[in-house]
Structure formats: C-alpha cells, structure tokens
Design a protein around this motif. Structure first.
Motif, PDB file in Angstrom:
ATOM      1  N   PRO A 141      34.511  34.875  37.940  1.00 52.56           N
ATOM      2  CA  PRO A 141      33.176  34.265  37.854  1.00 52.56           C
ATOM      3  C   PRO A 141      33.239  32.789  38.259  1.00 52.56           C
ATOM      4  CG  PRO A 141      33.794  35.398  35.802  1.00 52.56           C
ATOM      5  CD  PRO A 141      35.033  35.270  36.621  1.00 52.56           C
ATOM      6  N   ASP A 143      31.805  30.474  36.536  1.00 56.67           N
ATOM      7  CA  ASP A 143      32.018  29.832  35.236  1.00 56.67           C
ATOM      8  C   ASP A 143      32.624  30.869  34.305  1.00 56.67           C
ATOM      9  OD1 ASP A 143      31.955  28.594  32.772  1.00 56.67           O
ATOM     10  OD2 ASP A 143      29.848  28.009  32.870  1.00 56.67           O
ATOM     11  N   ASN A 146      31.692  30.911  30.386  1.00 54.45           N
ATOM     12  CA  ASN A 146      30.348  31.212  29.880  1.00 54.45           C
ATOM     13  C   ASN A 146      29.661  32.402  30.533  1.00 54.45           C
ATOM     14  OD1 ASN A 146      30.093  28.832  28.064  1.00 54.45           O
ATOM     15  ND2 ASN A 146      30.242  27.682  29.976  1.00 54.45           N
ATOM     16  N   GLU A 147      30.096  32.825  31.710  1.00 58.90           N
ATOM     17  CA  GLU A 147      29.390  33.893  32.408  1.00 58.90           C
ATOM     18  C   GLU A 147      29.967  35.269  32.093  1.00 58.90           C
ATOM     19  OE1 GLU A 147      27.601  31.800  36.400  1.00 58.90           O
ATOM     20  OE2 GLU A 147      29.621  32.621  36.498  1.00 58.90           O
ATOM     21  N   GLU A 150      27.250  40.911  34.083  1.00 55.83           N
ATOM     22  CA  GLU A 150      25.839  41.231  34.289  1.00 55.83           C
ATOM     23  C   GLU A 150      25.059  40.082  34.931  1.00 55.83           C
ATOM     24  OE1 GLU A 150      23.793  43.839  34.009  1.00 55.83           O
ATOM     25  OE2 GLU A 150      25.556  45.099  33.690  1.00 55.83           O
ATOM     26  N   ASP A 151      25.571  38.875  34.803  1.00 53.00           N
ATOM     27  CA  ASP A 151      24.903  37.734  35.436  1.00 53.00           C
ATOM     28  C   ASP A 151      24.858  37.888  36.959  1.00 53.00           C
ATOM     29  OD1 ASP A 151      24.525  36.480  32.987  1.00 53.00           O
ATOM     30  OD2 ASP A 151      26.412  35.382  33.097  1.00 53.00           O
ATOM     31  N   TYR A 152      25.756  38.724  37.497  1.00 58.54           N
ATOM     32  CA  TYR A 152      25.859  38.858  38.945  1.00 58.54           C
ATOM     33  C   TYR A 152      25.161  40.107  39.496  1.00 58.54           C
ATOM     34  CZ  TYR A 152      29.094  34.991  38.754  1.00 58.54           C
ATOM     35  OH  TYR A 152      29.630  33.748  38.551  1.00 58.54           O
ATOM     36  N   ARG A 153      24.511  40.859  38.656  1.00 60.64           N
ATOM     37  CA  ARG A 153      23.873  42.094  39.119  1.00 60.64           C
ATOM     38  C   ARG A 153      22.876  41.848  40.258  1.00 60.64           C
ATOM     39  NH1 ARG A 153      23.356  47.375  37.479  1.00 60.64           N
ATOM     40  NH2 ARG A 153      24.704  47.011  35.676  1.00 60.64           N
ATOM     41  N   LYS A 155      22.784  39.485  42.560  1.00 52.70           N
ATOM     42  CA  LYS A 155      23.523  39.155  43.786  1.00 52.70           C
ATOM     43  C   LYS A 155      24.254  40.380  44.330  1.00 52.70           C
ATOM     44  CE  LYS A 155      24.062  35.417  45.273  1.00 52.70           C
ATOM     45  NZ  LYS A 155      23.333  34.654  46.311  1.00 52.70           N
TER      46      LYS A 155
END
Length: 292
Positions: A141, A143, A146-147, A150-153, A155
C-alpha cells in the motif's frame, strides 16, 4: 507429526544451509532478536551457509541496509535473496510491459532505481501515471500503516477493465510491525485476483525466489535440497514453499500465528499445534516457538 525442538543446534548437523525468513523469525520490524542472531552465527561457525530468504519487495542491497539498522550483524548470514530480486528480473524482462504504475511506498523506489548488473544498459522500464500504464508493479500500500486492501477496490476496478497485469513483489498478506499488524502487497494482489484481475508472484511460496537462491548459493559451494532447511513463520509462504521445493522445514510458531498455540509464545502447546497444522494440511518436519 511435527517435532517440537528448543534449539536450532538440535538439528543443525543434518543440514548444510538455511533458507531463513526475516520478519517474525530474525526481527519484528523494529529490532533483531538476539537469540535468532546467535543461532545463525553458531550455524555459520560450524561451516553452514545462511541465506536470508525474504518476501521483502526491495532488492537485497536495501534489505541488508535495513538489517543493519535493526541491529542484525552481517556475520549472521552469507546472502540475502529477496522477492524484490526475483520480481525485478521479471519486471525488467517486460512481464508487465515497459510503462508501469508503481503501487507502493516511496521506501520501495530502489526496486526501480537499483538496476541489477545483468540488466544494465538494456532496462527500458518507465514509471508512469496510472492512466498511461501497461501494467502495475505492487510493492505494498502507499500508506502501509493506515490503509487496507479495500481502499484500493475502485482503482482495481479500473485496472481490471483495462486488463492491466499486476506484478506482486511481495506475496505476504500481513506482517507484524512491532505490535501492529500491517498489510503487504500480497493482500492487494489477492483482492485484485478476487475481482478478476491478473497477478503474478515471484516470492515465497513460488519457485522463482527459490531458483534464484539456489543459483546464488551455488557460488558459495551450494547444497543439495535434502540438506537445506527452510525456516519461517508463514504457513502459506515459508512452510508451503518448503514443501513445494522438497526441503525440510522449521516452523516458527511465535511469529504470525503466535496467539494460536497457548499462552507462552516460546513453548507452543503440542495439541493446539497439531490441530492447527492438520486444519491447514501442513506438516513441517520441525517446529519451535522462537528461533534460538
């Protein structure tokens, strides 16, 4: 059934070389474990070779510099072979195209800037923005503290629609940074595959990193697979990889799965360990709480 041992010295005479994992075995991301360092130094003092085999997504040069900072002396090992080394070969060979989008923290920039000698003068890889990319190189990631995957779904949905292949430079799912668990590139690649994308892996448990380690070890005299002991705390990486390569394995229970085998991480409960291994259909030849 796995044999629980209390010291590497109990079995060291049966092996000429070690393929030893780093995170969870030799250090915790904050400091090196003195007992593990001493065990590796003792193995080398008897004539054994120590290859530190890691899924770190950076070339081995940078891994060694990190080990220096963590307090791991260089006389504890002979070689470092990283997933970053194996993945670099694939990237410079054009596995995900010549124009790539880097998904990962800036600390992994050396993956692109430290060109291996064999690729000097012929590497044509360029880092570009996502919209211009032919493929993705994932080292983790942006970050990692903290990441979550699912934060990248969103993209990844765009990447899948464009059929961008992903090169995963670190198949690990998670590691423990001190007392905090963080996600690795493997978790992002797994999500991408789950969404229908294509991901390629070069670290443990996949063959390329073992092939590279054997080639480098051969320059020091080599060792037969039957005389190599793989050491690690990852059931799906270290243990699975050793089984696939036909190597003996020492499973470190006090690493990633430390909370599964009783209250004392240094002394795994035999029955809990047996049940846990059976559920995962794995049977490492040896197990121990912490490498000593």
């Amino acid at each position: 059934m796995t044999r629980i041992i209390s010291s590497l010295s109990e079995i060291s005479d049966s092996h000429d070389a070690l393929f030893c994992d780093l995170w969870g075995c030799l250090h915790n991301g904050v400091e090196a474990f003195p007992g593990a360092v001493a065990a590796l130094q003792a193995f080398r003092a008897k004539g054994g070779k120590v290859v530190l085999l890691t899924n770190a997504p950076r070339p081995s040069k940078f891994v060694m510099e990190s080990l220096d900072k963590l307090g791991c002396p260089r006389d504890a090992y002979d070689l470092v072979v990283s997933s970053g080394d194996a993945a670099q070969d694939a990237m410079f060979a054009g596995a995900v195209g010549k124009k790539v989008w880097h998904l990962g923290p800036s600390k992994d920039d050396g993956f692109f800037t430290e060109v291996p000698e064999e690729w000097q003068g012929q590497a044509e890889i360029t880092r570009v923005d996502f919209d211009d990319a032919e493929g993705i190189v994932c080292t983790g990631p942006f970050d990692e503290v903290n990441e979550v995957p699912e934060d990248y779904r969103p993209k990844f949905l765009l990447a899948k629609m464009r059929e961008l292949p992903m090169l995963c430079a670190n198949p690990d799912i998670v590691v423990d940074l001190g007392d905090k668990r963080i996600y690795c590139a493997g978790a992002l690649a797994a999500l991408y595959e789950e969404m229908g994308g294509e991901a390629m892996y070069f670290g443990k448990p996949h063959p390329p990193i073992y092939d590279l380690a054997r080639r480098k070890l051969s320059r020091l005299g080599g060792a037969e697979d039957a005389r190599i002991l793989a050491i690690g705390d990852g059931i799906n990486t270290d243990v699975a990889g050793a089984a696939g390569e036909g190597m003996d394995c020492l499973f470190i229970t006090g690493g990633l799965a430390h909370d599964q085998f009783g209250a004392d991480p240094q002394n795994p409960n035999p029955e809990l360990l047996r049940t846990w291994l059976e559920a995962r259909q794995r049977d490492p030849l040896y197990s121990m709480g912490q490498l000593t």
